[in-house]
Design a protein around this motif. Structure first.
Motif, PDB file in Angstrom:
ATOM      1  N   ILE A 102      18.192  21.612  48.250  1.00  0.00           N
ATOM      2  CA  ILE A 102      19.361  21.687  47.372  1.00  0.00           C
ATOM      3  C   ILE A 102      19.685  20.324  46.772  1.00  0.00           C
ATOM      4  O   ILE A 102      19.921  20.201  45.563  1.00  0.00           O
ATOM      5  N   TYR A 103      19.658  19.274  47.593  1.00  0.00           N
ATOM      6  CA  TYR A 103      20.068  17.951  47.108  1.00  0.00           C
ATOM      7  C   TYR A 103      18.997  17.289  46.247  1.00  0.00           C
ATOM      8  O   TYR A 103      19.286  16.761  45.163  1.00  0.00           O
ATOM      9  N   GLU A 141      26.307  15.678  43.788  1.00  0.00           N
ATOM     10  CA  GLU A 141      27.069  15.012  44.833  1.00  0.00           C
ATOM     11  C   GLU A 141      26.567  15.458  46.210  1.00  0.00           C
ATOM     12  O   GLU A 141      26.509  16.657  46.487  1.00  0.00           O
ATOM     13  N   PRO A 142      26.215  14.513  47.086  1.00  0.00           N
ATOM     14  CA  PRO A 142      25.719  14.902  48.418  1.00  0.00           C
ATOM     15  C   PRO A 142      26.736  15.694  49.225  1.00  0.00           C
ATOM     16  O   PRO A 142      26.363  16.567  50.014  1.00  0.00           O
ATOM     17  N   LEU A 168      27.197  23.324  50.476  1.00  0.00           N
ATOM     18  CA  LEU A 168      26.483  24.497  49.971  1.00  0.00           C
ATOM     19  C   LEU A 168      25.374  24.917  50.929  1.00  0.00           C
ATOM     20  O   LEU A 168      25.233  26.107  51.253  1.00  0.00           O
ATOM     21  N   ALA A 169      24.586  23.956  51.393  1.00  0.00           N
ATOM     22  CA  ALA A 169      23.493  24.277  52.317  1.00  0.00           C
ATOM     23  C   ALA A 169      24.032  24.842  53.628  1.00  0.00           C
ATOM     24  O   ALA A 169      23.502  25.826  54.157  1.00  0.00           O
ATOM     25  N   MET A 170      25.088  24.231  54.160  1.00  0.00           N
ATOM     26  CA  MET A 170      25.660  24.716  55.415  1.00  0.00           C
ATOM     27  C   MET A 170      26.284  26.096  55.236  1.00  0.00           C
ATOM     28  O   MET A 170      26.209  26.938  56.137  1.00  0.00           O
ATOM     29  N   SER A 209      23.962  13.344  57.234  1.00  0.00           N
ATOM     30  CA  SER A 209      23.733  11.899  57.141  1.00  0.00           C
ATOM     31  C   SER A 209      22.403  11.584  56.464  1.00  0.00           C
ATOM     32  O   SER A 209      22.223  10.481  55.952  1.00  0.00           O
ATOM     33  N   THR A 210      21.491  12.549  56.431  1.00  0.00           N
ATOM     34  CA  THR A 210      20.183  12.313  55.800  1.00  0.00           C
ATOM     35  C   THR A 210      20.273  12.245  54.285  1.00  0.00           C
ATOM     36  O   THR A 210      19.316  11.811  53.635  1.00  0.00           O
TER      37      THR A 210
END
Length: 229
Positions: free
Chosen positions: A72-73, A93-94, A100-102, A171-172
């Motif tokens: 996604i990012y 934006e991270p 969104l991923a979570m 954090s990645t």
């Protein structure tokens, strides 16, 4: 063990708690809504809706959350149509990419929890409600939903705990939540052991508070199951 360093690092790591809580809160709120929709699609009896929901659950339960965050990012930005769309200010934006991923990940697991809880509603109570003349919507609202919520609560509480721990993966992609701040401090001090111990204690406290809240809610919703003194 450098106790002084650990004590000094505690407030810096605690500063990342609001970001961690926000990630999990927003992801779970959106995830519950999406999971409910997917569960109802599975139970609808419509083969197309059932296939769509099954495919969604298969993909997002079968792939790691870390891979989903990266796709996604880093992945969506590869498409010109995405960069030119109205969604790009959000998707670049991270913070929102992590949410969104979570959301997509927890919804896949949550939909199975909700589906199982709905299917576990005692058939006799459903038949009794029908015999009293309840319509389909009223039966679902007054009988199925309250019972399903009580039955799904313990499993969904475990899912939220897993998401609190999984939030460390944000954090990645440069987000400074608890783990992100811990990695920054470690890069400055090289004290891996001490800093991660403090970070682990913070996650432990968050999960303890959540587990206590889930137990208290479950106890409140099931007064008949309380031990009699």
């Amino acid at each position: 063990m450098n106790w002084t360093l650990m004590w000094d690092a505690l407030p810096r790591l605690a500063a990342g708690v609001p970001v961690t809580v926000q990630l999990v809160l927003f992801a779970e709120l959106a995830g519950v809504a999406l999971a409910t929709g997917m569960a109802l699609m599975r139970l609808s009896g419509n083969p197309v809706a059932d296939w769509i929901a099954r495919s969604y659950v298969f993909v997002f339960r079968g792939t790691p959350l870390l891979v989903q965050i990266f796709l996604i990012y880093y992945g969506l930005g590869q498409f010109g149509g995405v960069r030119e769309s109205v969604l790009w200010p959000v998707l670049r934006e991270p913070y929102w990419c992590a949410i969104l991923a979570m959301t997509l990940n927890t919804a896949a697991y949550g939909s199975e929890i909700i589906r199982g809880a709905i299917q576990a509603v005692p058939h006799g109570q459903v038949e009794a409600a029908k015999a009293c003349g309840m319509g389909r919507f009223l039966l679902f609202r007054r009988i199925v939903v309250p019972i399903a919520v009580r039955q799904a609560l313990p499993a969904y509480g475990n899912e939220v705990i897993l998401m609190i721990k999984a939030s460390s993966l944000a954090s990645t992609i440069t987000l400074l939540e608890v783990t992100g701040i811990a990695r920054r401090i470690i890069a400055q001090t090289f004290a891996v052991f001490e800093i991660f111990i403090v970070a682990g204690v913070i996650y432990l406290v968050l999960n303890f508070a959540l587990a206590w809240a889930v137990r208290a809610t479950e106890r409140r919703l099931t007064p008949y199951a309380r031990a009699r003194v």
